[in-house]
Design a protein around this motif. Structure first.
Motif, PDB file in Angstrom:
ATOM      1  N   ALA A  18     -19.031  12.734   3.166  1.00  0.00           N
ATOM      2  CA  ALA A  18     -19.072  14.041   3.813  1.00  0.00           C
ATOM      3  C   ALA A  18     -18.608  13.991   5.264  1.00  0.00           C
ATOM      4  CB  ALA A  18     -20.489  14.615   3.753  1.00  0.00           C
ATOM      5  N   GLY A  19     -18.289  12.811   5.770  1.00  0.00           N
ATOM      6  CA  GLY A  19     -17.901  12.662   7.168  1.00  0.00           C
ATOM      7  C   GLY A  19     -16.416  12.840   7.390  1.00  0.00           C
ATOM      8  N   PRO A  20     -16.008  13.097   8.637  1.00  0.00           N
ATOM      9  CA  PRO A  20     -14.594  13.278   8.956  1.00  0.00           C
ATOM     10  C   PRO A  20     -13.740  12.063   8.622  1.00  0.00           C
ATOM     11  CG  PRO A  20     -15.982  14.046  10.759  1.00  0.00           C
ATOM     12  CD  PRO A  20     -16.874  13.334   9.793  1.00  0.00           C
ATOM     13  N   SER A  21     -14.348  10.864   8.649  1.00  0.00           N
ATOM     14  CA  SER A  21     -13.575   9.652   8.371  1.00  0.00           C
ATOM     15  C   SER A  21     -13.142   9.571   6.915  1.00  0.00           C
ATOM     16  CB  SER A  21     -14.391   8.407   8.729  1.00  0.00           C
ATOM     17  OG  SER A  21     -15.557   8.321   7.923  1.00  0.00           O
ATOM     18  N   ALA A  22     -13.737  10.388   6.062  1.00  0.00           N
ATOM     19  CA  ALA A  22     -13.400  10.344   4.642  1.00  0.00           C
ATOM     20  C   ALA A  22     -11.933  10.664   4.404  1.00  0.00           C
ATOM     21  CB  ALA A  22     -14.282  11.313   3.856  1.00  0.00           C
ATOM     22  N   VAL A  23     -11.368  11.558   5.213  1.00  0.00           N
ATOM     23  CA  VAL A  23      -9.970  11.944   5.009  1.00  0.00           C
ATOM     24  C   VAL A  23      -9.010  10.846   5.450  1.00  0.00           C
ATOM     25  CG1 VAL A  23     -10.476  14.391   5.233  1.00  0.00           C
ATOM     26  CG2 VAL A  23      -9.830  13.089   7.261  1.00  0.00           C
ATOM     27  N   GLU A  24      -9.537   9.773   6.048  1.00  0.00           N
ATOM     28  CA  GLU A  24      -8.701   8.645   6.452  1.00  0.00           C
ATOM     29  C   GLU A  24      -8.831   7.463   5.504  1.00  0.00           C
ATOM     30  OE1 GLU A  24     -10.008   7.785  10.379  1.00  0.00           O
ATOM     31  OE2 GLU A  24      -9.457   9.752  11.182  1.00  0.00           O
ATOM     32  N   ASP A  25      -9.681   7.584   4.490  1.00  0.00           N
ATOM     33  CA  ASP A  25      -9.945   6.487   3.566  1.00  0.00           C
ATOM     34  C   ASP A  25      -8.879   6.460   2.475  1.00  0.00           C
ATOM     35  OD1 ASP A  25     -10.944   4.511   1.966  1.00  0.00           O
ATOM     36  OD2 ASP A  25     -12.801   5.557   1.429  1.00  0.00           O
ATOM     37  N   ILE A  26      -7.696   5.960   2.819  1.00  0.00           N
ATOM     38  CA  ILE A  26      -6.583   6.005   1.884  1.00  0.00           C
ATOM     39  C   ILE A  26      -6.847   5.141   0.649  1.00  0.00           C
ATOM     40  CG2 ILE A  26      -5.365   4.144   3.091  1.00  0.00           C
ATOM     41  CD1 ILE A  26      -3.774   7.183   1.336  1.00  0.00           C
ATOM     42  N   ARG A  27      -7.507   4.002   0.826  1.00  0.00           N
ATOM     43  CA  ARG A  27      -7.773   3.141  -0.318  1.00  0.00           C
ATOM     44  C   ARG A  27      -8.793   3.777  -1.267  1.00  0.00           C
ATOM     45  NH1 ARG A  27      -5.406  -1.843   0.433  1.00  0.00           N
ATOM     46  NH2 ARG A  27      -4.784  -2.324   2.574  1.00  0.00           N
ATOM     47  N   GLY A  28      -9.797   4.407  -0.696  1.00  0.00           N
ATOM     48  CA  GLY A  28     -10.768   5.106  -1.533  1.00  0.00           C
ATOM     49  C   GLY A  28     -10.119   6.261  -2.283  1.00  0.00           C
ATOM     50  N   MET A  29      -9.210   6.966  -1.629  1.00  0.00           N
ATOM     51  CA  MET A  29      -8.514   8.077  -2.277  1.00  0.00           C
ATOM     52  C   MET A  29      -7.635   7.577  -3.413  1.00  0.00           C
ATOM     53  SD  MET A  29      -7.560  10.817   0.720  1.00  0.00           S
ATOM     54  CE  MET A  29      -7.267   9.713   2.103  1.00  0.00           C
ATOM     55  N   LEU A  33       0.835  -1.207   0.000  1.00  0.00           N
ATOM     56  CA  LEU A  33       0.000   0.000   0.000  1.00  0.00           C
ATOM     57  C   LEU A  33       0.867   1.254   0.000  1.00  0.00           C
ATOM     58  CD1 LEU A  33      -2.835   1.185   0.104  1.00  0.00           C
ATOM     59  CD2 LEU A  33      -2.772   0.978   2.604  1.00  0.00           C
ATOM     60  N   VAL A  34       1.953   1.247   0.777  1.00  0.00           N
ATOM     61  CA  VAL A  34       2.876   2.391   0.796  1.00  0.00           C
ATOM     62  C   VAL A  34       3.439   2.629  -0.595  1.00  0.00           C
ATOM     63  CG1 VAL A  34       5.098   3.229   1.637  1.00  0.00           C
ATOM     64  CG2 VAL A  34       3.488   2.190   3.235  1.00  0.00           C
ATOM     65  N   ASP A  35       3.914   1.573  -1.244  1.00  0.00           N
ATOM     66  CA  ASP A  35       4.489   1.713  -2.583  1.00  0.00           C
ATOM     67  C   ASP A  35       3.441   2.224  -3.571  1.00  0.00           C
ATOM     68  OD1 ASP A  35       6.830   0.750  -1.546  1.00  0.00           O
ATOM     69  OD2 ASP A  35       6.660  -1.254  -2.425  1.00  0.00           O
ATOM     70  N   HIS A  36       2.223   1.726  -3.440  1.00  0.00           N
ATOM     71  CA  HIS A  36       1.135   2.166  -4.330  1.00  0.00           C
ATOM     72  C   HIS A  36       0.874   3.661  -4.142  1.00  0.00           C
ATOM     73  CE1 HIS A  36      -1.883   1.152  -7.180  1.00  0.00           C
ATOM     74  NE2 HIS A  36      -2.922   1.340  -6.386  1.00  0.00           N
ATOM     75  N   CYS A  37       0.868   4.103  -2.902  1.00  0.00           N
ATOM     76  CA  CYS A  37       0.633   5.523  -2.625  1.00  0.00           C
ATOM     77  C   CYS A  37       1.756   6.387  -3.193  1.00  0.00           C
ATOM     78  CB  CYS A  37       0.525   5.744  -1.113  1.00  0.00           C
ATOM     79  SG  CYS A  37      -0.988   5.092  -0.368  1.00  0.00           S
ATOM     80  N   ILE A  38       2.993   5.936  -3.040  1.00  0.00           N
ATOM     81  CA  ILE A  38       4.125   6.709  -3.555  1.00  0.00           C
ATOM     82  C   ILE A  38       4.037   6.831  -5.068  1.00  0.00           C
ATOM     83  CG2 ILE A  38       6.635   6.676  -3.894  1.00  0.00           C
ATOM     84  CD1 ILE A  38       6.875   5.494  -1.080  1.00  0.00           C
ATOM     85  N   ARG A  39       3.721   5.730  -5.726  1.00  0.00           N
ATOM     86  CA  ARG A  39       3.631   5.764  -7.193  1.00  0.00           C
ATOM     87  C   ARG A  39       2.516   6.691  -7.683  1.00  0.00           C
ATOM     88  NH1 ARG A  39       4.541  -0.074  -6.651  1.00  0.00           N
ATOM     89  NH2 ARG A  39       6.617  -0.588  -7.441  1.00  0.00           N
ATOM     90  N   HIS A  40       1.497   6.900  -6.846  1.00  0.00           N
ATOM     91  CA  HIS A  40       0.375   7.752  -7.250  1.00  0.00           C
ATOM     92  C   HIS A  40       0.447   9.148  -6.637  1.00  0.00           C
ATOM     93  CE1 HIS A  40      -1.273   3.959  -8.706  1.00  0.00           C
ATOM     94  NE2 HIS A  40      -2.065   4.678  -9.450  1.00  0.00           N
TER      95      HIS A  40
END
Length: 203
Positions: A147-158, A83-90
């Motif tokens: 629209a909820g605060p948890s949205a900013v923690e949804d790394i996979r959705g982002m 997941l870390v590598d995927h985030c870095i690539r994106h």
């Protein structure tokens, strides 16, 4: 299971621990104190005889529960690294990687180097209004609580959104914070290098 090779490894390890004075770890191998004392008095030839003539003197068993727990931990670590590598690539920023995974700037730099991802310099531009609207409407269908605060923690959705609208993950994170936590987003100041995002055409 009992073999001379396994016995040899067991007795040698016990003797090493005895010489180091680490009796706690020696006992953890399965020996009692009197057995350790007896083992320490044996000559090398006697130990070899014990190993080869009595292969069944020690038996080794797998702790299945511990082994399963260890495998689960390895799987979690592999998933996290992927997941870390995927985030870095994106296009995840250093701030994102620190927030979601606890990585330091040096960690991020090393991972980017290994992945062949160049470090960014300066600020990332925010998308045009049309693209932002498209991203916003797509986010409503991706996130369970857009629209909820948890949205900013949804790394996979982002990550899904970043791939679909072809925007860097750091920009997606900033947009979602603006959509869900506008007051907080306005109060936060982003570093100028590697982290920042600004509206297109605004210095």
């Amino acid at each position: 299971m009992a073999t001379p090779q396994l016995n040899h490894a067991l007795f040698n390890q016990a003797l090493v621990l005895i010489r180091e004075g680490d009796m706690r770890r020696a006992r953890a191998l399965g020996f009692r104190d009197d057995e350790l004392q007896s083992l320490s008095r044996l000559r090398a030839s006697e130990i070899e005889s014990l190993i080869n003539e009595f292969p069944g003197v020690a038996r080794f068993e797998l702790d299945h529960d511990t082994f399963k727990a260890a495998l689960r931990r390895v799987d979690r670590d592999q998933d996290r690294d992927g997941l870390v590598d995927h985030c870095i690539r994106h296009g995840a920023s250093v701030q994102m990687l620190a927030t979601f995974f606890g990585l330091t700037p040096n960690d991020c730099s090393a991972r980017r180097t290994l992945l062949g991802v160049p470090s960014r310099q300066g600020r990332l531009p925010m998308p045009e209004e049309k693209i932002e609207h498209e991203a916003y409407h797509r986010w409503q269908t991706i996130s369970d609580d857009p629209a909820g605060p948890s949205a900013v923690e949804d790394i996979r959705g982002m990550l899904v959104l970043a791939e679909e609208v072809e925007l860097p993950l750091a920009v997606i994170w900033t947009l979602i914070k603006q959509w869900t936590l506008p007051e907080q987003a306005r109060q936060q100041s982003l570093p100028a290098e590697d982290e920042g995002v600004v509206r297109e055409g605004v210095a």
